[in-house]
Design a protein around this motif. Structure first.
Motif, PDB file in Angstrom:
ATOM      1  N   LEU A  89       0.888  -1.122  -0.177  1.00  0.00           N
ATOM      2  CA  LEU A  89      -0.009   0.041  -0.105  1.00  0.00           C
ATOM      3  C   LEU A  89       0.785   1.246  -0.012  1.00  0.00           C
ATOM      4  O   LEU A  89       0.549   2.269  -0.792  1.00  0.00           O
ATOM      5  CB  LEU A  89      -0.810  -0.091   1.266  1.00  0.00           C
ATOM      6  CG  LEU A  89      -2.148  -0.716   1.178  1.00  0.00           C
ATOM      7  CD1 LEU A  89      -2.928  -0.899   2.458  1.00  0.00           C
ATOM      8  CD2 LEU A  89      -3.101  -0.446  -0.025  1.00  0.00           C
ATOM      9  N   GLU A  90       1.741   1.245   0.949  1.00  0.00           N
ATOM     10  CA  GLU A  90       2.663   2.499   0.869  1.00  0.00           C
ATOM     11  C   GLU A  90       3.513   2.724  -0.234  1.00  0.00           C
ATOM     12  O   GLU A  90       3.815   3.820  -0.863  1.00  0.00           O
ATOM     13  CB  GLU A  90       3.826   2.271   2.194  1.00  0.00           C
ATOM     14  CG  GLU A  90       3.241   2.212   3.351  1.00  0.00           C
ATOM     15  CD  GLU A  90       3.791   1.991   4.551  1.00  0.00           C
ATOM     16  OE1 GLU A  90       5.339   1.670   4.329  1.00  0.00           O
ATOM     17  OE2 GLU A  90       3.836   1.808   5.560  1.00  0.00           O
ATOM     18  N   GLY A 130       1.237  -6.575  -6.574  1.00  0.00           N
ATOM     19  CA  GLY A 130       1.493  -6.984  -5.190  1.00  0.00           C
ATOM     20  C   GLY A 130       0.388  -6.747  -4.156  1.00  0.00           C
ATOM     21  O   GLY A 130      -0.035  -8.088  -3.386  1.00  0.00           O
ATOM     22  N   PHE A 131      -0.184  -5.671  -4.113  1.00  0.00           N
ATOM     23  CA  PHE A 131      -1.377  -5.425  -3.154  1.00  0.00           C
ATOM     24  C   PHE A 131      -2.514  -6.417  -3.643  1.00  0.00           C
ATOM     25  O   PHE A 131      -3.168  -7.256  -2.462  1.00  0.00           O
ATOM     26  CB  PHE A 131      -1.977  -3.945  -3.325  1.00  0.00           C
ATOM     27  CG  PHE A 131      -3.391  -4.103  -2.923  1.00  0.00           C
ATOM     28  CD1 PHE A 131      -3.686  -4.102  -1.640  1.00  0.00           C
ATOM     29  CD2 PHE A 131      -4.368  -4.267  -3.754  1.00  0.00           C
ATOM     30  CE1 PHE A 131      -5.213  -4.033  -1.245  1.00  0.00           C
ATOM     31  CE2 PHE A 131      -5.797  -4.052  -3.567  1.00  0.00           C
ATOM     32  CZ  PHE A 131      -6.164  -4.080  -2.221  1.00  0.00           C
ATOM     33  N   ARG A 132      -2.905  -6.717  -4.887  1.00  0.00           N
ATOM     34  CA  ARG A 132      -3.750  -7.527  -4.998  1.00  0.00           C
ATOM     35  C   ARG A 132      -3.563  -9.120  -4.772  1.00  0.00           C
ATOM     36  O   ARG A 132      -4.227  -9.837  -4.153  1.00  0.00           O
ATOM     37  CB  ARG A 132      -4.017  -7.763  -6.559  1.00  0.00           C
ATOM     38  CG  ARG A 132      -5.131  -8.450  -7.162  1.00  0.00           C
ATOM     39  CD  ARG A 132      -6.499  -8.306  -6.596  1.00  0.00           C
ATOM     40  NE  ARG A 132      -6.958  -6.999  -6.521  1.00  0.00           N
ATOM     41  CZ  ARG A 132      -7.915  -6.559  -5.517  1.00  0.00           C
ATOM     42  NH1 ARG A 132      -8.386  -7.362  -5.022  1.00  0.00           N
ATOM     43  NH2 ARG A 132      -8.268  -5.367  -5.426  1.00  0.00           N
ATOM     44  N   LEU A 173     -12.312  -7.036   7.428  1.00  0.00           N
ATOM     45  CA  LEU A 173     -11.722  -7.066   6.103  1.00  0.00           C
ATOM     46  C   LEU A 173     -12.423  -6.618   5.070  1.00  0.00           C
ATOM     47  O   LEU A 173     -13.801  -7.112   4.708  1.00  0.00           O
ATOM     48  CB  LEU A 173     -11.061  -8.381   6.036  1.00  0.00           C
ATOM     49  CG  LEU A 173     -10.220  -8.899   6.959  1.00  0.00           C
ATOM     50  CD1 LEU A 173      -9.532 -10.314   6.486  1.00  0.00           C
ATOM     51  CD2 LEU A 173      -8.909  -8.073   6.970  1.00  0.00           C
ATOM     52  N   PRO A 174     -11.980  -5.822   4.048  1.00  0.00           N
ATOM     53  CA  PRO A 174     -12.821  -5.247   2.876  1.00  0.00           C
ATOM     54  C   PRO A 174     -13.075  -6.385   2.114  1.00  0.00           C
ATOM     55  O   PRO A 174     -12.588  -7.550   2.052  1.00  0.00           O
ATOM     56  CB  PRO A 174     -11.962  -4.422   2.182  1.00  0.00           C
ATOM     57  CG  PRO A 174     -10.712  -4.116   3.087  1.00  0.00           C
ATOM     58  CD  PRO A 174     -10.537  -5.260   3.980  1.00  0.00           C
ATOM     59  N   ALA A 175     -14.202  -6.091   1.115  1.00  0.00           N
ATOM     60  CA  ALA A 175     -14.678  -7.324   0.245  1.00  0.00           C
ATOM     61  C   ALA A 175     -13.421  -7.431  -0.743  1.00  0.00           C
ATOM     62  O   ALA A 175     -12.536  -6.958  -1.015  1.00  0.00           O
ATOM     63  CB  ALA A 175     -15.600  -6.670  -0.488  1.00  0.00           C
ATOM     64  N   PRO A 176     -13.598  -8.780  -1.231  1.00  0.00           N
ATOM     65  CA  PRO A 176     -12.552  -9.153  -2.284  1.00  0.00           C
ATOM     66  C   PRO A 176     -12.132  -8.394  -3.442  1.00  0.00           C
ATOM     67  O   PRO A 176     -11.154  -8.102  -3.856  1.00  0.00           O
ATOM     68  CB  PRO A 176     -12.933 -10.754  -2.660  1.00  0.00           C
ATOM     69  CG  PRO A 176     -13.806 -11.273  -1.661  1.00  0.00           C
ATOM     70  CD  PRO A 176     -14.291  -9.858  -1.152  1.00  0.00           C
ATOM     71  N   GLU A 177     -13.337  -7.568  -3.748  1.00  0.00           N
ATOM     72  CA  GLU A 177     -12.894  -6.716  -5.170  1.00  0.00           C
ATOM     73  C   GLU A 177     -12.509  -5.490  -4.563  1.00  0.00           C
ATOM     74  O   GLU A 177     -12.515  -4.495  -5.239  1.00  0.00           O
ATOM     75  CB  GLU A 177     -14.275  -6.717  -5.605  1.00  0.00           C
ATOM     76  CG  GLU A 177     -15.465  -6.091  -5.236  1.00  0.00           C
ATOM     77  CD  GLU A 177     -16.446  -7.054  -4.139  1.00  0.00           C
ATOM     78  OE1 GLU A 177     -17.382  -6.485  -3.528  1.00  0.00           O
ATOM     79  OE2 GLU A 177     -15.943  -8.422  -4.067  1.00  0.00           O
ATOM     80  N   GLU A 224      -7.066   1.755  -3.288  1.00  0.00           N
ATOM     81  CA  GLU A 224      -7.478   2.898  -2.848  1.00  0.00           C
ATOM     82  C   GLU A 224      -8.442   2.667  -1.774  1.00  0.00           C
ATOM     83  O   GLU A 224      -8.503   3.478  -0.689  1.00  0.00           O
ATOM     84  CB  GLU A 224      -7.896   3.807  -3.989  1.00  0.00           C
ATOM     85  CG  GLU A 224      -7.923   5.281  -3.561  1.00  0.00           C
ATOM     86  CD  GLU A 224      -6.903   5.960  -2.683  1.00  0.00           C
ATOM     87  OE1 GLU A 224      -6.668   6.370  -1.813  1.00  0.00           O
ATOM     88  OE2 GLU A 224      -5.565   5.609  -3.322  1.00  0.00           O
ATOM     89  N   ASP A 225      -9.300   1.628  -1.927  1.00  0.00           N
ATOM     90  CA  ASP A 225     -10.461   1.407  -1.169  1.00  0.00           C
ATOM     91  C   ASP A 225      -9.616   1.017   0.094  1.00  0.00           C
ATOM     92  O   ASP A 225     -10.266   1.460   1.132  1.00  0.00           O
ATOM     93  CB  ASP A 225     -11.356   0.485  -1.579  1.00  0.00           C
ATOM     94  CG  ASP A 225     -12.088   0.527  -2.715  1.00  0.00           C
ATOM     95  OD1 ASP A 225     -12.582   1.899  -3.326  1.00  0.00           O
ATOM     96  OD2 ASP A 225     -12.647  -0.430  -3.513  1.00  0.00           O
ATOM     97  N   VAL A 226      -8.841   0.080   0.113  1.00  0.00           N
ATOM     98  CA  VAL A 226      -8.180  -0.394   1.415  1.00  0.00           C
ATOM     99  C   VAL A 226      -7.449   0.694   2.068  1.00  0.00           C
ATOM    100  O   VAL A 226      -7.491   0.788   3.360  1.00  0.00           O
ATOM    101  CB  VAL A 226      -7.155  -1.571   1.111  1.00  0.00           C
ATOM    102  CG1 VAL A 226      -6.527  -2.022   2.300  1.00  0.00           C
ATOM    103  CG2 VAL A 226      -8.238  -2.781   0.524  1.00  0.00           C
ATOM    104  N   ARG A 227      -6.665   1.664   1.412  1.00  0.00           N
ATOM    105  CA  ARG A 227      -6.080   2.692   1.869  1.00  0.00           C
ATOM    106  C   ARG A 227      -7.029   3.555   2.770  1.00  0.00           C
ATOM    107  O   ARG A 227      -6.582   3.967   3.855  1.00  0.00           O
ATOM    108  CB  ARG A 227      -5.438   3.481   0.928  1.00  0.00           C
ATOM    109  CG  ARG A 227      -4.175   3.254   0.543  1.00  0.00           C
ATOM    110  CD  ARG A 227      -3.295   4.565  -0.415  1.00  0.00           C
ATOM    111  NE  ARG A 227      -1.992   4.060  -0.858  1.00  0.00           N
ATOM    112  CZ  ARG A 227      -1.756   4.170  -2.057  1.00  0.00           C
ATOM    113  NH1 ARG A 227      -2.504   4.590  -3.214  1.00  0.00           N
ATOM    114  NH2 ARG A 227      -0.300   3.556  -2.189  1.00  0.00           N
TER     115      ARG A 227
END
Length: 92
Positions: free
Chosen positions: A32-33, A39-41, A70-74, A78-81
């Motif tokens: 993320l950083e 890599g994130f995916r 935890l967020p949804a798989p999709e 940016e959503d996760v950030r």
């Protein structure tokens, strides 16, 4: 511990698995950083897969308080950030 995956439901996970999940969480934070989308995916998918593998699904009608969300798989990088704290998803 109860883990909620947004859009999927909840799983019960033994605290003994936190170290393994925390390793993936640390990788995810680094990606993320760096803005490393590929890599994130890869790591985010591995984290969700590991939660599914190690956890026991709770019935859909169960409404246990979730200790981790935890967020949804999709979810995108940016959503996760926007959802993640400075320390990641997994405590410790």
């Amino acid at each position: 511990m109860i883990v909620r995956i947004m859009g999927e439901g909840q799983v019960r996970l033994a605290d003994s698995h936190l170290t393994e999940l925390n390793e993936l969480d640390d990788e995810l934070m680094a990606e993320l950083e760096q803005g490393d989308e590929a890599g994130f995916r890869r790591t985010f998918t591995a984290l969700l897969d590991k939660v599914h593998e190690l956890g026991e699904p709770l019935p859909d009608a169960s409404l246990e308080p979730s200790e981790l969300i935890l967020p949804a798989p999709e979810a995108t990088l940016e959503d996760v950030r926007q959802l993640i704290g400075d320390w990641g998803f997994i405590p410790g």
